[in-house]
Design an enzyme around this catalytic site. Structure first.
Site, PDB file in Angstrom:
ATOM      1  N   ASN A   5       6.657  -3.701  -2.071  1.00  0.00           N
ATOM      2  CA  ASN A   5       6.702  -2.289  -2.453  1.00  0.00           C
ATOM      3  C   ASN A   5       7.251  -2.016  -3.835  1.00  0.00           C
ATOM      4  OD1 ASN A   5       7.643  -1.919   0.889  1.00  0.00           O
ATOM      5  ND2 ASN A   5       5.599  -1.453   0.126  1.00  0.00           N
ATOM      6  N   GLY A  60       6.743   1.239   4.231  1.00  0.00           N
ATOM      7  CA  GLY A  60       6.787   0.174   3.234  1.00  0.00           C
ATOM      8  C   GLY A  60       6.149  -1.056   3.845  1.00  0.00           C
ATOM      9  N   SER A  61       6.268  -2.175   3.172  1.00  0.00           N
ATOM     10  CA  SER A  61       5.653  -3.386   3.719  1.00  0.00           C
ATOM     11  C   SER A  61       6.050  -4.591   2.889  1.00  0.00           C
ATOM     12  CB  SER A  61       4.115  -3.295   3.711  1.00  0.00           C
ATOM     13  OG  SER A  61       3.652  -2.162   4.384  1.00  0.00           O
ATOM     14  N   ASN A  62       5.888  -5.759   3.510  1.00  0.00           N
ATOM     15  CA  ASN A  62       5.858  -7.032   2.798  1.00  0.00           C
ATOM     16  C   ASN A  62       4.529  -7.701   3.112  1.00  0.00           C
ATOM     17  OD1 ASN A  62       8.737  -6.977   2.068  1.00  0.00           O
ATOM     18  ND2 ASN A  62       9.108  -7.479   4.214  1.00  0.00           N
TER      19      ASN A  62
END
Length: 809
Positions: free
Chosen positions: A512, A240-242
């Site tokens: 996400n 995932g990521s920000n």
């Protein structure tokens, strides 16, 4: 010594600047693999300047030599991890590690080595990658990308030939051997199909025609929809990521800012690796590359910075086949039978006879009997399911990354996305020197329009598509083909004009969830369901992120330091929402006791005090944070979302709803009692500082780890591994990885701070095995050295001139 280093570097720069491009050394595509590892005769060179923390700045005169330097430097840090990946894509895991062993998951979802080998052996045996490499650009990869791959293979081989392997993970291993440019390309192919065929490998390799006496089975629509929603949920993902881009309207100097915080595995082949790649006058880019990748995937140059977040677009769809009553390996299209294509794959097995299996392929893709164990798709006498993955014909990802590296603005980033259409499963967030911001969900997705889904969904598809974005189309109808967009580079995908995009908003943020809430006041709508949802509840991480970045944008005057502060603020949005209510409800429990799931009463009075005193952050010195973590995990696992909150979700107020914890919900007191029992049984004080029991061990060092899990909503996400006997969370499975905070000032050099949380090397004998992990533990950063003057001033500067022979492509 410093004078000598500078002279060597100056010489390297002058040589590179004056050099002309080398001729290609490509061999005829499809040539026998036995020839692939033979040197072509001409030499390749690069200058690798190492700065603090082992970050290489690779200087070369053209792309093949740049690939050479990149392959060399990656091998120096990650030779064992890379080598195991090449064993995987050659289909040789069973030969070396046994058929029942389990891959690390970095290149597919295969649960056994045999399953992995059967799939990748099929890719190799059918020359899938070779055919894709032969496609002319722009539909196929550019000559530049192929030169980078060829150079990368040569650099890897040269390092292997000229150095002694010290990593115990592969020292002396028979599977550690030279590679070919096709190995590099196959590894890239595996990454491209991670969200498509890569999800269904066990089902593809296990698919068998039904026996004549087999019962007619069909998947349960309700259960399948539920499991599909779960399978494609960000909450369940191992990546995932920000990322957030701020426009110049919000910053101190009118220039853009970017904070990228991808959440990727800390072990195995899906790690990032840092470098700077420079061809004087042609390319100058710095950032992180997924291992085995010859380009920078996320990073910055002198004018623009970008990061990616894993997108909600579903990169596959299913076609439900109506089978010929006389032959379960033939299916009907418009009433006419079509035979499936057989792929017979033989896999060599350690200590045993080779295993031979057959796979079945259709015009839509491979027949699969499931997407993981939780989502079965039975092959019956009447029905089978074929998996369509448009990224299985997409080898353009490296060209997209190269376009980013050469872009001079967010408009250049958009142009690269439009011209190459190569990204399979990520969003792009970018900011530039001129003050522009951008988010674009530009993915290679099957062209599933809502209209097509409405016309062509089977009974199963009618529930899976709304629930998860997974379309199940009627494969018996020719009018249910995916069709094409005029601006798409390949049939059956969406063109760039259909991609959800937001330009020049004060902030553009993604954590996400779908593109809908990129900016709270500028929701993006009008896209098809396959891209993601509109007007639905956001994750706790998205809600917390939007709250924080919106407040930052409103305050204005932002600098890179503000990005750094936000990255490690470690605010726990779930704690802000529920901790006070939980503490009050805890204190109101009769006799200060709650009943655990084992039926035993538990004294929770100390827990009430710990929750009340917790500072609502996941810092290493936060007391009560671990108790809340264990309590909250148990509560959200046991209580359905609809029963968890007193105030339900409202699309009119998506950041602040749902809210108000329902402490009367069945399961609240049980979760609290179980958390207390668990920590007490492990000898952990309920108010212990988080870092005492959330840590990683590197060598003889025990390094405290801050951050928190998905459901708590911390921007600085970590998913640690629980080991009560070991003292709590004793390792990180995945989480914050290649972090970058980037801005610009009047200087021509970008102002950037970076951090690779797990460090450059997985070799415990390397000096760069844990040096940046130590920085991460202490919430410290690396000052990026992008311009020549900054590289030359590095106190740890080390220069290597590397040479080797090219390999045919």
């Amino acid at each position: 010594m410093r004078t000598r280093i500078r002279r060597l570097t100056a010489l390297g720069v002058s040589l590179l600047t004056a050099a002309a491009f080398l001729p290609s050394s490509a061999a005829t595509a499809g040539a026998a693999e036995a020839r692939e590892s033979r040197p072509s005769g001409h030499g390749l060179t690069a200058t690798v300047r190492y700065t603090q923390y082992g970050i290489p700045h690779i200087l070369a005169k053209d792309y093949e030599n740049l690939g050479f330097g990149t392959g060399w430097a990656q091998a120096a840090d990650q030779v064992c991890t890379l080598a195991e990946g090449y064993v995987t894509v050659r289909g040789e895991r069973s030969r070396y590690f046994g058929p029942d062993g389990k891959p690390d998951g970095s290149l597919s979802s295969a649960t056994t080595n045999l399953s992995s080998d059967l799939y990748f052996g099929g890719v190799r045996g059918t020359h899938t990658v070779e055919k894709l490499l032969r496609q002319p650009a722009p539909a196929g990869p550019s000559a530049t990308s192929k030169k980078l791959m060829s150079g990368f293979a040569a650099g890897y081989n040269a390092w292997l030939k000229q150095n002694r392997v010290t990593d115990p993970a592969c020292k002396g291993a028979k599977w550690l051997r030279p590679i070919t440019s096709l190995d590099v390309a196959r590894q890239g192919f595996a990454v491209q199909v991670l969200g498509g065929q890569g999800r269904g490998i066990d089902g593809i390799t296990a698919a068998r025609p039904p026996a004549a006496s087999a019962p007619d089975r069909a998947p349960d629509p309700g259960r399948t929809a539920k499991e599909a929603r779960k399978l494609f949920s960000a909450d369940e993902a191992v990546m995932g990521s920000n990322a957030v881009a701020f426009s110049g309207k919000t910053t101190a100097n009118g220039k853009g800012l970017l904070l990228g915080n991808p959440h990727y595995p800390w072990q195995g082949g899906r790690r990032f690796w840092q470098s700077q790649q420079t061809i004087p006058g042609e390319l100058n880019v710095s950032g992180g590359s997924l291992l085995g990748t010859s380009v920078v995937n996320i990073g910055f140059n002198g004018d623009v910075a970008w990061s990616h977040t894993v997108a909600t677009g579903v990169t596959l769809n299913l076609h439900q086949l109506t089978l010929d009553p006389a032959d379960p390996t033939a299916y009907l299209v418009d009433g006419k039978p079509e035979k499936m294509t057989k792929r017979t794959v033989e896999v060599p097995v350690k200590g045993g006879a080779p295993v031979t299996r057959t796979q079945w392929w259709t015009r839509y893709g491979p027949v699969t009997t499931g997407l993981g164990a939780q989502l079965p798709l039975p092959w019956s006498a009447k029905t089978a399911y074929a998996l369509n993955d448009p990224n299985a014909t997409n080898m353009r990802g490296s060209d997209t990354d190269l376009g980013f590296g050469k872009a001079r603005s967010t408009a250049g980033v958009l142009k690269a996305l439009r011209d190459t259409q190569g990204l399979p499963w990520v969003n792009t967030v970018a900011a530039d020197r001129k003050g522009h911001s951008l988010l674009s969900q530009s993915q290679v997705l099957p062209r599933i329009t809502d209209d097509l889904a409405a016309r062509c969904s089977t009974d199963l598809g009618k529930v899976t598509y709304p629930a998860s974005g997974v379309a199940v189309l009627d494969g018996s109808r020719g009018d249910c083909a995916l069709g094409s967009d005029k601006d798409a580079l390949q049939p059956g995908i969406f063109g760039p004009s259909k991609m959800p995009t937001l330009k020049d908003a004060p902030y553009a943020e993604n954590s996400n969830d779908s593109a809908w809430l990129t900016h709270a006041d500028r929701p993006i709508t009008g896209y098809e369901r396959v891209f993601g949802t509109i007007g639905t509840q956001r994750s706790m991480r998205t809600r917390g992120a939007i709250e924080d970045v919106a407040a930052m944008a409103d305050e204005g005057g932002l600098t890179v330091k503000d990005l750094q502060k936000h990255q490690f603020a470690n605010r726990a949005p779930a704690g802000d929402l529920v901790a006070d209510d939980a503490a009050r409800a805890c204190a109101a429990l009769p006799g200060g006791t709650a009943t655990g799931s084992d039926g035993k009463p538990v004294d929770v009075r100390k827990a009430c005090a710990a929750l009340k005193g917790w500072d609502r952050t996941m810092n290493t010195d936060s007391r009560g944070a671990l108790l809340f973590d264990r309590f909250w995990r148990k509560l959200v696992a046991a209580v359905p979302n609809a029963q968890l909150w007193k105030v339900p979700f409202s699309a009119a107020d998506p950041v602040r709803t749902p809210n108000t914890l329902n402490t009367d919900a069945p399961g609240f007191a049980t979760a609290l009692a179980d958390a207390v029992t668990e920590l007490s049984g492990a000898g952990i004080a309920l108010d212990a500082p988080l870092g005492k029991n959330q840590f990683v061990v590197r060598g003889s060092e025990r390094l405290p780890v801050h951050g928190g899990t998905e459901s708590i909503g911390v921007w600085n996400k970590v998913e640690p591994v629980w080991d009560a006997k070991g003292g709590g969370y004793t390792e990180v499975a995945h989480g914050s990885s290649h972090i970058q905070a980037v801005g610009w000032d009047k200087s021509s050099c970008p102002k950037a701070r970076t951090l690779l949380t797990y460090s450059q090397s997985s070799n415990p004998n390397s000096p760069h095995y844990s040096d940046q992990t130590r920085l991460y533990s202490g919430e410290r950063w690396v000052t990026s050295r992008f311009c020549e003057k900054d590289i030359m001033r590095d106190p740890k500067l080390k220069v290597e001139k590397v040479r080797g022979a090219a390999v045919p492509r």
